[in-house]
Design a protein around this motif. Structure first.
Motif, PDB file in Angstrom:
ATOM      1  N   UNK A 153       0.830  -1.207   0.000  1.00  0.00           N
ATOM      2  CA  UNK A 153       0.000   0.000   0.000  1.00  0.00           C
ATOM      3  C   UNK A 153       0.863   1.254   0.000  1.00  0.00           C
ATOM      4  N   UNK A 154       1.953   1.231   0.772  1.00  0.00           N
ATOM      5  CA  UNK A 154       2.846   2.385   0.797  1.00  0.00           C
ATOM      6  C   UNK A 154       3.504   2.613  -0.564  1.00  0.00           C
ATOM      7  N   UNK A 155       3.937   1.547  -1.184  1.00  0.00           N
ATOM      8  CA  UNK A 155       4.562   1.656  -2.513  1.00  0.00           C
ATOM      9  C   UNK A 155       3.534   2.155  -3.516  1.00  0.00           C
ATOM     10  N   UNK A 156       2.334   1.615  -3.478  1.00  0.00           N
ATOM     11  CA  UNK A 156       1.290   2.042  -4.395  1.00  0.00           C
ATOM     12  C   UNK A 156       0.958   3.518  -4.187  1.00  0.00           C
ATOM     13  N   UNK A 157       0.860   3.929  -2.933  1.00  0.00           N
ATOM     14  CA  UNK A 157       0.569   5.329  -2.636  1.00  0.00           C
ATOM     15  C   UNK A 157       1.685   6.234  -3.167  1.00  0.00           C
ATOM     16  N   UNK A 158       2.923   5.872  -2.895  1.00  0.00           N
ATOM     17  CA  UNK A 158       4.065   6.666  -3.360  1.00  0.00           C
ATOM     18  C   UNK A 158       4.107   6.712  -4.889  1.00  0.00           C
ATOM     19  N   UNK A 159       3.821   5.603  -5.529  1.00  0.00           N
ATOM     20  CA  UNK A 159       3.802   5.549  -6.986  1.00  0.00           C
ATOM     21  C   UNK A 159       2.708   6.439  -7.554  1.00  0.00           C
ATOM     22  N   UNK A 160       1.536   6.436  -6.909  1.00  0.00           N
ATOM     23  CA  UNK A 160       0.436   7.287  -7.363  1.00  0.00           C
ATOM     24  C   UNK A 160       0.776   8.764  -7.226  1.00  0.00           C
ATOM     25  N   UNK A 161       1.442   9.129  -6.153  1.00  0.00           N
ATOM     26  CA  UNK A 161       1.864  10.525  -5.970  1.00  0.00           C
ATOM     27  C   UNK A 161       2.795  10.924  -7.112  1.00  0.00           C
ATOM     28  N   UNK A 162       3.741  10.056  -7.433  1.00  0.00           N
ATOM     29  CA  UNK A 162       4.666  10.337  -8.546  1.00  0.00           C
ATOM     30  C   UNK A 162       3.927  10.399  -9.876  1.00  0.00           C
ATOM     31  N   UNK A 163       2.992   9.493 -10.075  1.00  0.00           N
ATOM     32  CA  UNK A 163       2.227   9.473 -11.320  1.00  0.00           C
ATOM     33  C   UNK A 163       1.409  10.745 -11.486  1.00  0.00           C
ATOM     34  N   UNK A 164       0.797  11.216 -10.399  1.00  0.00           N
ATOM     35  CA  UNK A 164       0.020  12.463 -10.463  1.00  0.00           C
ATOM     36  C   UNK A 164       0.903  13.634 -10.875  1.00  0.00           C
ATOM     37  N   UNK A 165       2.117  13.698 -10.313  1.00  0.00           N
ATOM     38  CA  UNK A 165       3.037  14.771 -10.694  1.00  0.00           C
ATOM     39  C   UNK A 165       3.442  14.636 -12.151  1.00  0.00           C
ATOM     40  N   UNK A 166       3.724  13.411 -12.564  1.00  0.00           N
ATOM     41  CA  UNK A 166       4.218  13.165 -13.918  1.00  0.00           C
ATOM     42  C   UNK A 166       3.184  13.513 -14.984  1.00  0.00           C
ATOM     43  N   UNK A 167       1.936  13.092 -14.764  1.00  0.00           N
ATOM     44  CA  UNK A 167       0.908  13.372 -15.770  1.00  0.00           C
ATOM     45  C   UNK A 167       0.126  14.642 -15.461  1.00  0.00           C
ATOM     46  N   UNK A 168       0.546  15.321 -14.400  1.00  0.00           N
ATOM     47  CA  UNK A 168      -0.019  16.618 -14.031  1.00  0.00           C
ATOM     48  C   UNK A 168      -1.540  16.561 -13.873  1.00  0.00           C
ATOM     49  N   UNK A 169      -1.981  15.631 -13.025  1.00  0.00           N
ATOM     50  CA  UNK A 169      -3.408  15.544 -12.752  1.00  0.00           C
ATOM     51  C   UNK A 169      -3.639  15.757 -11.261  1.00  0.00           C
ATOM     52  N   UNK A 170      -4.871  16.042 -10.931  1.00  0.00           N
ATOM     53  CA  UNK A 170      -5.212  16.356  -9.551  1.00  0.00           C
ATOM     54  C   UNK A 170      -5.475  15.104  -8.720  1.00  0.00           C
ATOM     55  N   UNK A 171      -6.086  14.097  -9.336  1.00  0.00           N
ATOM     56  CA  UNK A 171      -6.492  12.949  -8.559  1.00  0.00           C
ATOM     57  C   UNK A 171      -6.465  11.679  -9.407  1.00  0.00           C
ATOM     58  N   UNK A 172      -6.120  10.583  -8.767  1.00  0.00           N
ATOM     59  CA  UNK A 172      -6.189   9.254  -9.370  1.00  0.00           C
ATOM     60  C   UNK A 172      -6.874   8.361  -8.354  1.00  0.00           C
ATOM     61  N   UNK A 173      -7.834   7.594  -8.812  1.00  0.00           N
ATOM     62  CA  UNK A 173      -8.521   6.665  -7.928  1.00  0.00           C
ATOM     63  C   UNK A 173      -8.283   5.245  -8.421  1.00  0.00           C
ATOM     64  N   UNK A 174      -8.078   4.326  -7.480  1.00  0.00           N
ATOM     65  CA  UNK A 174      -7.882   2.922  -7.827  1.00  0.00           C
ATOM     66  C   UNK A 174      -8.959   2.110  -7.120  1.00  0.00           C
ATOM     67  N   UNK A 175      -9.638   1.314  -7.920  1.00  0.00           N
ATOM     68  CA  UNK A 175     -10.654   0.405  -7.411  1.00  0.00           C
ATOM     69  C   UNK A 175     -10.186  -1.022  -7.661  1.00  0.00           C
ATOM     70  N   UNK A 176     -10.391  -1.880  -6.695  1.00  0.00           N
ATOM     71  CA  UNK A 176     -10.109  -3.302  -6.864  1.00  0.00           C
ATOM     72  C   UNK A 176     -11.409  -4.075  -6.683  1.00  0.00           C
ATOM     73  N   UNK A 177     -11.544  -5.128  -7.445  1.00  0.00           N
ATOM     74  CA  UNK A 177     -12.745  -5.942  -7.376  1.00  0.00           C
ATOM     75  C   UNK A 177     -12.601  -6.971  -6.260  1.00  0.00           C
ATOM     76  N   UNK A 178     -13.540  -6.960  -5.319  1.00  0.00           N
ATOM     77  CA  UNK A 178     -13.567  -7.901  -4.211  1.00  0.00           C
ATOM     78  C   UNK A 178     -14.460  -9.070  -4.620  1.00  0.00           C
ATOM     79  N   UNK A 179     -13.855 -10.219  -4.842  1.00  0.00           N
ATOM     80  CA  UNK A 179     -14.591 -11.409  -5.287  1.00  0.00           C
ATOM     81  C   UNK A 179     -15.642 -11.835  -4.263  1.00  0.00           C
TER      82      UNK A 179
END
Length: 189
Positions: A153-179
């Motif tokens: 979760x920490x790696x994913x969060x850190x990666x999302x922060x970097x991705x937001x800066x890189x693509x210059x967007x305000x927000x990214x949301x990730x949904x996972x499907x719970x079987x």
């Protein structure tokens, strides 16, 4: 009547070729043997932050930070001395942020003037490199099953922060499907 194109006549212009180079997602340039720019494409101009007129005829030392210019000049010299292509990964720090590029440098022979040009193509890989470095630094944690969920979760969060800066967007949301619940759950926002 089937007309065959004369293969010795070029059916395109230099402007056509430059337009193609401007549309590529790579920084592309040509320098003379003294390291002065004779061509740079649109993305290269944007990354340097100057006008084309302020770049052409100048060396890296004239238009870049000293450390970056020195790195460019060193690989140019190796390229000329050894006369073989260079593929490498280059790191620079701009405004406190590490920037990574895959760089391919090569010699372009000009038979008409007997002089060589230094050609180069660079692709920014900062986001890929950041993810790679984070995964490498956390490799041992992945082997400890008790830490996998928190570290992931920490790696994913850190990666999302970097991705937001890189693509210059305000927000990214990730949904996972719970079987089990048969629905999507918001994981990160």
């Amino acid at each position: 009547m089937n007309k065959e194109l004369n293969k010795s006549v070029k059916h395109y212009t230099i402007e056509d070729l430059e337009e193609i180079l401007d549309k590529l997602p790579y920084q592309i340039w040509l320098k003379d043997e003294d390291g002065k720019y004779v061509y740079i494409n649109k993305l290269g101009i944007e990354k340097v932050g100057l006008s084309k007129e302020d770049i052409i005829g100048k060396s890296d030392y004239d238009i870049r930070d000293y450390n970056i210019a020195k790195q460019c000049a060193e690989t140019d010299r190796v390229l000329i001395d050894k006369n073989h292509d260079i593929y490498n990964e280059e790191q620079s720090n701009i405004d406190g942020q590490d920037i990574y590029h895959k760089v391919h440098k090569f010699i372009v022979n000009q038979n008409t003037t007997k002089k060589n040009l230094i050609g180069g193509i660079a692709e920014e890989i900062s986001l890929d490199k950041k993810i790679q470095l984070e995964l490498e630094s956390n490799l041992l944690s992945y082997l400890d099953e008790s830490k996998i969920e928190d570290d992931s979760k920490n790696i994913l969060h850190s990666t999302l922060v970097s991705l937001k800066k890189f693509i210059k967007c305000k927000n990214i949301e990730i949904f996972l499907y719970d079987e089990d619940k048969k629905k999507f759950q918001l994981i990160f926002k």
